[in-house]
Design a protein around this motif. Structure first.
Motif, PDB file in Angstrom:
ATOM      1  N   TYR A 101       0.796  -1.227   0.000  1.00  0.00           N
ATOM      2  CA  TYR A 101       0.000   0.000   0.000  1.00  0.00           C
ATOM      3  C   TYR A 101       0.832   1.282   0.000  1.00  0.00           C
ATOM      4  O   TYR A 101       0.296   2.373  -0.246  1.00  0.00           O
ATOM      5  CB  TYR A 101      -0.939   0.028   1.207  1.00  0.00           C
ATOM      6  CG  TYR A 101      -0.256   0.108   2.558  1.00  0.00           C
ATOM      7  CD1 TYR A 101       0.108   1.328   3.120  1.00  0.00           C
ATOM      8  CD2 TYR A 101       0.016  -1.048   3.287  1.00  0.00           C
ATOM      9  CE1 TYR A 101       0.722   1.393   4.353  1.00  0.00           C
ATOM     10  CE2 TYR A 101       0.634  -0.983   4.524  1.00  0.00           C
ATOM     11  CZ  TYR A 101       0.985   0.240   5.057  1.00  0.00           C
ATOM     12  OH  TYR A 101       1.592   0.307   6.288  1.00  0.00           O
ATOM     13  N   GLY A 102       2.126   1.184   0.252  1.00  0.00           N
ATOM     14  CA  GLY A 102       2.935   2.391   0.329  1.00  0.00           C
ATOM     15  C   GLY A 102       3.032   3.138  -0.992  1.00  0.00           C
ATOM     16  O   GLY A 102       2.854   4.359  -1.044  1.00  0.00           O
ATOM     17  N   TYR A 103       3.289   2.415  -2.069  1.00  0.00           N
ATOM     18  CA  TYR A 103       3.477   3.068  -3.366  1.00  0.00           C
ATOM     19  C   TYR A 103       2.212   3.762  -3.836  1.00  0.00           C
ATOM     20  O   TYR A 103       2.252   4.902  -4.309  1.00  0.00           O
ATOM     21  CB  TYR A 103       3.941   2.046  -4.402  1.00  0.00           C
ATOM     22  CG  TYR A 103       4.137   2.645  -5.776  1.00  0.00           C
ATOM     23  CD1 TYR A 103       5.224   3.477  -6.039  1.00  0.00           C
ATOM     24  CD2 TYR A 103       3.233   2.397  -6.808  1.00  0.00           C
ATOM     25  CE1 TYR A 103       5.407   4.040  -7.292  1.00  0.00           C
ATOM     26  CE2 TYR A 103       3.414   2.958  -8.061  1.00  0.00           C
ATOM     27  CZ  TYR A 103       4.491   3.778  -8.300  1.00  0.00           C
ATOM     28  OH  TYR A 103       4.659   4.346  -9.549  1.00  0.00           O
ATOM     29  N   THR A 104       1.080   3.108  -3.693  1.00  0.00           N
ATOM     30  CA  THR A 104      -0.161   3.705  -4.187  1.00  0.00           C
ATOM     31  C   THR A 104      -0.557   4.926  -3.372  1.00  0.00           C
ATOM     32  O   THR A 104      -1.083   5.899  -3.909  1.00  0.00           O
ATOM     33  CB  THR A 104      -1.297   2.662  -4.201  1.00  0.00           C
ATOM     34  OG1 THR A 104      -2.450   3.237  -4.812  1.00  0.00           O
ATOM     35  CG2 THR A 104      -1.645   2.200  -2.791  1.00  0.00           C
ATOM     36  N   LEU A 105      -0.310   4.898  -2.055  1.00  0.00           N
ATOM     37  CA  LEU A 105      -0.654   6.055  -1.226  1.00  0.00           C
ATOM     38  C   LEU A 105       0.316   7.216  -1.433  1.00  0.00           C
ATOM     39  O   LEU A 105      -0.052   8.377  -1.214  1.00  0.00           O
ATOM     40  CB  LEU A 105      -0.675   5.657   0.253  1.00  0.00           C
ATOM     41  CG  LEU A 105      -1.813   4.737   0.690  1.00  0.00           C
ATOM     42  CD1 LEU A 105      -1.680   4.380   2.163  1.00  0.00           C
ATOM     43  CD2 LEU A 105      -3.166   5.394   0.425  1.00  0.00           C
ATOM     44  N   ALA A 106       1.534   6.923  -1.862  1.00  0.00           N
ATOM     45  CA  ALA A 106       2.525   7.980  -2.072  1.00  0.00           C
ATOM     46  C   ALA A 106       2.473   8.546  -3.487  1.00  0.00           C
ATOM     47  O   ALA A 106       2.613   9.764  -3.681  1.00  0.00           O
ATOM     48  CB  ALA A 106       3.930   7.449  -1.775  1.00  0.00           C
ATOM     49  N   PHE A 107       2.259   7.691  -4.481  1.00  0.00           N
ATOM     50  CA  PHE A 107       2.340   8.143  -5.870  1.00  0.00           C
ATOM     51  C   PHE A 107       1.067   7.890  -6.679  1.00  0.00           C
ATOM     52  O   PHE A 107       1.068   8.046  -7.892  1.00  0.00           O
ATOM     53  CB  PHE A 107       3.533   7.471  -6.562  1.00  0.00           C
ATOM     54  CG  PHE A 107       4.854   7.919  -6.045  1.00  0.00           C
ATOM     55  CD1 PHE A 107       5.434   9.097  -6.477  1.00  0.00           C
ATOM     56  CD2 PHE A 107       5.529   7.167  -5.092  1.00  0.00           C
ATOM     57  CE1 PHE A 107       6.665   9.520  -5.992  1.00  0.00           C
ATOM     58  CE2 PHE A 107       6.758   7.576  -4.592  1.00  0.00           C
ATOM     59  CZ  PHE A 107       7.319   8.756  -5.039  1.00  0.00           C
ATOM     60  N   GLY A 108       0.006   7.491  -6.017  1.00  0.00           N
ATOM     61  CA  GLY A 108      -1.263   7.307  -6.711  1.00  0.00           C
ATOM     62  C   GLY A 108      -2.268   8.333  -6.236  1.00  0.00           C
ATOM     63  O   GLY A 108      -2.156   8.884  -5.147  1.00  0.00           O
ATOM     64  N   GLY A 109      -3.282   8.616  -7.043  1.00  0.00           N
ATOM     65  CA  GLY A 109      -4.315   9.544  -6.632  1.00  0.00           C
ATOM     66  C   GLY A 109      -3.845  10.990  -6.635  1.00  0.00           C
ATOM     67  O   GLY A 109      -2.711  11.307  -6.992  1.00  0.00           O
ATOM     68  N   GLU A 110      -4.753  11.890  -6.210  1.00  0.00           N
ATOM     69  CA  GLU A 110      -4.471  13.319  -6.275  1.00  0.00           C
ATOM     70  C   GLU A 110      -4.791  14.024  -4.962  1.00  0.00           C
ATOM     71  O   GLU A 110      -5.094  15.219  -4.953  1.00  0.00           O
ATOM     72  CB  GLU A 110      -5.269  13.954  -7.416  1.00  0.00           C
ATOM     73  CG  GLU A 110      -4.927  13.389  -8.794  1.00  0.00           C
ATOM     74  CD  GLU A 110      -5.758  14.006  -9.898  1.00  0.00           C
ATOM     75  OE1 GLU A 110      -6.696  14.774  -9.561  1.00  0.00           O
ATOM     76  OE2 GLU A 110      -5.479  13.737 -11.073  1.00  0.00           O
ATOM     77  N   TRP A 190       6.809  14.517  -3.352  1.00  0.00           N
ATOM     78  CA  TRP A 190       7.138  13.839  -4.611  1.00  0.00           C
ATOM     79  C   TRP A 190       5.919  13.395  -5.410  1.00  0.00           C
ATOM     80  O   TRP A 190       5.997  13.265  -6.633  1.00  0.00           O
ATOM     81  CB  TRP A 190       8.006  12.604  -4.332  1.00  0.00           C
ATOM     82  CG  TRP A 190       9.392  12.935  -3.908  1.00  0.00           C
ATOM     83  CD1 TRP A 190      10.093  14.067  -4.196  1.00  0.00           C
ATOM     84  CD2 TRP A 190      10.280  12.104  -3.135  1.00  0.00           C
ATOM     85  NE1 TRP A 190      11.351  14.001  -3.651  1.00  0.00           N
ATOM     86  CE2 TRP A 190      11.496  12.811  -2.997  1.00  0.00           C
ATOM     87  CE3 TRP A 190      10.163  10.845  -2.557  1.00  0.00           C
ATOM     88  CZ2 TRP A 190      12.579  12.293  -2.303  1.00  0.00           C
ATOM     89  CZ3 TRP A 190      11.250  10.336  -1.869  1.00  0.00           C
ATOM     90  CH2 TRP A 190      12.444  11.037  -1.733  1.00  0.00           C
ATOM     91  N   GLY A 191       4.808  13.144  -4.732  1.00  0.00           N
ATOM     92  CA  GLY A 191       3.655  12.561  -5.410  1.00  0.00           C
ATOM     93  C   GLY A 191       2.617  13.542  -5.892  1.00  0.00           C
ATOM     94  O   GLY A 191       1.511  13.146  -6.271  1.00  0.00           O
ATOM     95  N   GLY A 192       2.927  14.841  -5.868  1.00  0.00           N
ATOM     96  CA  GLY A 192       1.980  15.830  -6.357  1.00  0.00           C
ATOM     97  C   GLY A 192       1.004  16.323  -5.315  1.00  0.00           C
ATOM     98  O   GLY A 192      -0.048  16.856  -5.663  1.00  0.00           O
ATOM     99  N   GLY A 193       1.338  16.168  -4.047  1.00  0.00           N
ATOM    100  CA  GLY A 193       0.440  16.579  -2.969  1.00  0.00           C
ATOM    101  C   GLY A 193       0.569  18.052  -2.617  1.00  0.00           C
ATOM    102  O   GLY A 193       0.906  18.893  -3.453  1.00  0.00           O
ATOM    103  N   LEU A 194       0.335  18.354  -1.332  1.00  0.00           N
ATOM    104  CA  LEU A 194       0.223  19.733  -0.862  1.00  0.00           C
ATOM    105  C   LEU A 194       1.475  20.561  -1.130  1.00  0.00           C
ATOM    106  O   LEU A 194       1.405  21.655  -1.700  1.00  0.00           O
ATOM    107  CB  LEU A 194      -0.087  19.730   0.643  1.00  0.00           C
ATOM    108  CG  LEU A 194      -0.258  21.099   1.314  1.00  0.00           C
ATOM    109  CD1 LEU A 194      -1.463  21.816   0.745  1.00  0.00           C
ATOM    110  CD2 LEU A 194      -0.383  20.936   2.816  1.00  0.00           C
ATOM    111  N   LEU A 195       2.638  20.085  -0.721  1.00  0.00           N
ATOM    112  CA  LEU A 195       3.871  20.862  -0.877  1.00  0.00           C
ATOM    113  C   LEU A 195       4.321  20.938  -2.330  1.00  0.00           C
ATOM    114  O   LEU A 195       4.879  21.953  -2.756  1.00  0.00           O
ATOM    115  CB  LEU A 195       4.977  20.261  -0.010  1.00  0.00           C
ATOM    116  CG  LEU A 195       4.710  20.273   1.500  1.00  0.00           C
ATOM    117  CD1 LEU A 195       5.876  19.629   2.256  1.00  0.00           C
ATOM    118  CD2 LEU A 195       4.482  21.690   1.995  1.00  0.00           C
ATOM    119  N   ALA A 196       4.093  19.864  -3.081  1.00  0.00           N
ATOM    120  CA  ALA A 196       4.452  19.887  -4.503  1.00  0.00           C
ATOM    121  C   ALA A 196       3.643  20.931  -5.249  1.00  0.00           C
ATOM    122  O   ALA A 196       4.147  21.612  -6.146  1.00  0.00           O
ATOM    123  CB  ALA A 196       4.237  18.508  -5.121  1.00  0.00           C
TER     124      ALA A 196
END
Length: 218
Positions: A101-110, A190-196
């Motif tokens: 579940y780590g990869y999908t929660l870090a680099f999946g979704g928006e 890295w995954g396009g979240g708040l800080l990105a």
């Protein structure tokens, strides 16, 4: 009759000339668009893939044996084996959790803090799938590369509680901290979240890895 034929011929000639001019003007304008479309198509790069695989192996060597022996040398001899086991088990555990579940929660979704579950258990990823983050390497290679950063970040914290914590507590802490601290930070940066979204850049893991692990160690 002759005048009518000449007029019709002249009209057709002017029409053909104008059509040719329009076609010539449209061709240069369409050429850059076609070239841009060709360049935008993701293609696998053997060089990029080879370098990413090399980088993945280097980070693994930083953990095992690098970090394990480094921390083992800082404790009393009777606790060295314990520290080596802690680092090795953390590396193995986090790698498995990253795939689950780590990869999908870090680099999946928006989402702003967490991603989505669209790639749970690496669902939808095949050997032919190219990474959406680095479009010249297979996504499996990107998953493996990022898993090493997740593992070494959690393993770095071992130095803060070496010789002062039970092994079971190490496992529980590692799972909780990985889930609720590392994954959100990795997604935000890295995954396009708040800080990105605010323009944060982290090319070497200064925010996601070092500051994150240092604060946890304190």
């Amino acid at each position: 009759m002759t005048k009518k034929l000449l007029s019709a011929g002249l009209g057709l000639g002017l029409l053909a000339a104008s059509a040719a001019a329009v076609a010539q003007d449209a061709a240069p304008a369409a050429a850059p668009a076609v070239a841009a479309a060709v360049e935008a198509i993701p293609t696998l790069s053997a060089g990029d893939t080879a370098w990413m695989l090399t980088s993945t192996m280097l980070v693994i060597l930083m953990i095992i044996p690098g970090l394990a022996l480094f921390y083992g040398g800082l404790v009393r001899s009777k606790n060295m084996l314990s520290v080596l086991a802690q680092v090795f088990i953390i590396f193995s555990l986090i790698t498995v959790l990253w795939v689950i579940y780590g990869y999908t929660l870090a680099f999946g979704g928006e989402g702003k803090f967490f991603g989505g579950f669209d790639k749970l258990f690496l669902m939808g990823i095949t050997p032919d799938t190219l990474s959406s983050m680095l479009k010249t390497i297979p996504e499996y290679v990107f998953v493996a590369f990022q898993s090493t950063f997740a593992a070494i970040t959690v393993a770095l914290i071992v130095g803060a509680f070496a010789e002062r914590i039970k092994f079971a507590a190490v496992i529980v802490f590692s799972v909780l901290w990985f889930t609720f601290s590392y994954i959100p930070m990795a997604h935000m940066v890295w995954g396009g979240g708040l800080l990105a979204a605010d323009g944060a850049l982290d090319f070497a893991g200064g925010t996601v890895v070092h500051i994150n692990a240092a604060i946890a160690g304190l």
